[in-house]
Design an enzyme around this catalytic site. Structure first.
Site, PDB file in Angstrom:
ATOM      1  N   ASP A 135      29.835  33.672  50.185  1.00 39.00           N
ATOM      2  CA  ASP A 135      30.845  34.009  51.075  1.00 39.00           C
ATOM      3  C   ASP A 135      31.076  33.478  52.323  1.00 39.00           C
ATOM      4  O   ASP A 135      31.282  34.035  53.512  1.00 39.00           O
ATOM      5  CB  ASP A 135      30.989  35.526  51.223  1.00 39.00           C
ATOM      6  CG  ASP A 135      31.355  36.490  50.087  1.00 39.00           C
ATOM      7  OD1 ASP A 135      31.988  36.025  49.086  1.00 39.00           O
ATOM      8  OD2 ASP A 135      30.951  37.722  50.008  1.00 39.00           O
ATOM      9  N   ILE A 159      35.878  39.423  39.411  1.00 35.01           N
ATOM     10  CA  ILE A 159      35.451  38.649  38.102  1.00 35.01           C
ATOM     11  C   ILE A 159      35.002  40.083  37.259  1.00 35.01           C
ATOM     12  O   ILE A 159      34.100  40.640  37.633  1.00 35.01           O
ATOM     13  CB  ILE A 159      34.234  37.524  38.416  1.00 35.01           C
ATOM     14  CG1 ILE A 159      35.041  36.568  39.019  1.00 35.01           C
ATOM     15  CG2 ILE A 159      33.672  37.281  37.224  1.00 35.01           C
ATOM     16  CD1 ILE A 159      36.105  35.734  38.273  1.00 35.01           C
ATOM     17  N   LEU A 170      28.485  37.134  43.610  1.00 41.46           N
ATOM     18  CA  LEU A 170      28.698  35.806  43.209  1.00 41.46           C
ATOM     19  C   LEU A 170      28.215  34.890  44.262  1.00 41.46           C
ATOM     20  O   LEU A 170      28.061  35.321  45.526  1.00 41.46           O
ATOM     21  CB  LEU A 170      30.254  35.431  42.966  1.00 41.46           C
ATOM     22  CG  LEU A 170      30.703  36.088  41.964  1.00 41.46           C
ATOM     23  CD1 LEU A 170      32.452  35.539  41.848  1.00 41.46           C
ATOM     24  CD2 LEU A 170      30.110  35.571  40.579  1.00 41.46           C
ATOM     25  N   CYS A 189      41.384  41.750  29.689  1.00 41.43           N
ATOM     26  CA  CYS A 189      41.916  43.212  30.158  1.00 41.43           C
ATOM     27  C   CYS A 189      42.969  43.606  29.432  1.00 41.43           C
ATOM     28  O   CYS A 189      43.202  44.862  29.298  1.00 41.43           O
ATOM     29  CB  CYS A 189      42.564  42.658  31.603  1.00 41.43           C
ATOM     30  SG  CYS A 189      41.544  42.452  32.979  1.00 41.43           S
ATOM     31  N   CYS A 242      36.207  50.278  49.504  1.00 40.11           N
ATOM     32  CA  CYS A 242      36.650  50.997  48.393  1.00 40.11           C
ATOM     33  C   CYS A 242      36.484  50.639  47.062  1.00 40.11           C
ATOM     34  O   CYS A 242      36.620  49.267  46.724  1.00 40.11           O
ATOM     35  CB  CYS A 242      38.386  51.088  48.548  1.00 40.11           C
ATOM     36  SG  CYS A 242      39.245  52.089  47.282  1.00 40.11           S
TER      37      CYS A 242
END
Length: 370
Positions: A135, A159, A170, A189, A242
């Site tokens: 990040d 992911i 990650l 999905c 959240c």
């Protein structure tokens, strides 16, 4: 050099360093550039100006480290034991903090392990051009992770892996050696839209597309301004991040708990009483949040988020007086304090509200039918 044998060895070294899964991809992300540009043009990045400033560099790893030909993507689980999702979210007097932030800030830990992995590869192959990222750079880490076989991009844009769900961090190691690449993950999905329909603020506007301006994680962490009133009630008791879209995802039934004790709930959060957290002064906040990802949002933003949660809590004289006494520190904070006080008064039970109104009438010396 036998690069296939090296790739297998890299994955073994990564496991020894605490990563649950590692994959390797090439650096070709050109097919993702149009979608990235459309997302930016729509303004879905909100006030994260750095995302627009770096533009298409995010899809071009070699611009970050010239000579890069492969990206080693790695994941590290963070789901802590006794996560207490339901009990925490269902109690409006308690603060809900995204589960990734209950322990130590992951950025340094994951990056350090990636650096060790790069050093270990270099000892094996000689001089190596490498650089770890967590990040910390304009990089499309999720498409890279999917290309590396770590999982697919779910409809919530995170992911997902069928064996591990989505409760993982990650990290990427850019390298300049032509390692064999792994098979990309296929999207599984299906027709499920649980994450979309459960988002409290409707931030998932299409499959895999999140409007950050509506996302509670963005609003409570990345955004330091006045949170639009239309989202405040929906935020409930979520004061930092959240997890709703992950909580409802069927694939997360298969998630494993983290093996990293650094990601376990810190003692500070054994109790998350909203009033207790709100009453910390800045010095206490800085001390208790040392080593936490939460510290970077700063004290006033911390108070802003908790003020909204207190407004959403059941009525309490103590809450109203505490919110009132906190006014005057910041104009932005005062906007949220005023809203929370008004919301608290609106939460008064009717019998109590009538009693309070009678007291105010008597104090003003007005006729009772006024």
């Amino acid at each position: 050099m036998n690069y296939q044998a090296l790739a297998d060895q890299i994955k073994q070294w990564a496991t020894e360093l605490g990563f649950e899964k590692v994959g390797i991809s090439d650096i070709d992300l050109h097919e993702h550039e149009p979608a990235l540009q459309q997302w930016l043009d729509a303004g879905y990045h909100g006030d994260m100006d750095w995302m627009a400033r770096h533009g298409m560099m995010r899809a071009r790893p070699a611009e970050l480290l010239p000579g890069t030909v492969r990206v080693i993507s790695a994941r590290m689980n963070y789901l802590p034991p006794q996560a207490q999702f339901a009990s925490n979210l269902s109690d409006p007097t308690q603060a809900y903090i995204s589960r990734y932030a209950l322990g130590r800030d992951y950025h340094k830990l994951v990056r350090n392990q990636l650096k060790k992995l790069g050093d270990r590869i270099e000892r094996e192959v000689g001089k190596l051009g490498f650089r770890p990222f967590v990040d910390s750079a304009p990089l499309l880490e999720r498409p890279l992770a999917q290309k590396a076989g770590l999982g697919w991009t779910g409809k919530h844009s995170l992911i997902l892996d069928k064996d591990a769900g989505s409760w993982f961090f990650l990290g990427e190691l850019l390298v300049d050696i032509p390692l064999p690449v792994d098979t990309p993950s296929e999207n599984e999905c299906g027709k499920c839209k649980a994450c979309i329909t459960s988002c409290p603020t409707g931030a998932i506007v299409a499959d895999g597309i999140v409007d950050s301006r509506k996302c509670i994680s963005y609003l409570t962490i990345e955004f330091d301004g006045i949170i639009p009133e239309e989202f405040r009630s929906a935020m409930g008791n979520r004061i930092y991040g959240c997890d709703d879209c992950q909580l409802v995802c069927p694939w997360n039934r298969f998630s494993d708990l983290t093996q990293q004790t650094d990601f376990h709930r810190r003692d500070t959060f054994e109790s998350t009483d909203l009033l207790t957290l709100f009453e910390w002064d800045e010095q206490t906040f800085m001390r208790k949040m040392e080593g936490s990802a939460i510290r970077r949002i700063g004290y006033l933003q911390w108070q802003r988020n908790i003020a909204i949660a207190l407004g959403n809590a059941p009525y309490s004289d103590n809450i109203v007086s505490t919110l009132t006494n906190a006014k005057g520190q910041s104009d932005i904070l005062d906007v949220h304090l005023d809203w929370a006080i008004e919301k608290q008064l609106a939460n008064l039970p009717s019998t109590v509200a009538s009693h309070q109104r009678l007291i105010r009438i008597i104090q003003k010396g007005l006729p009772r039918d006024a």
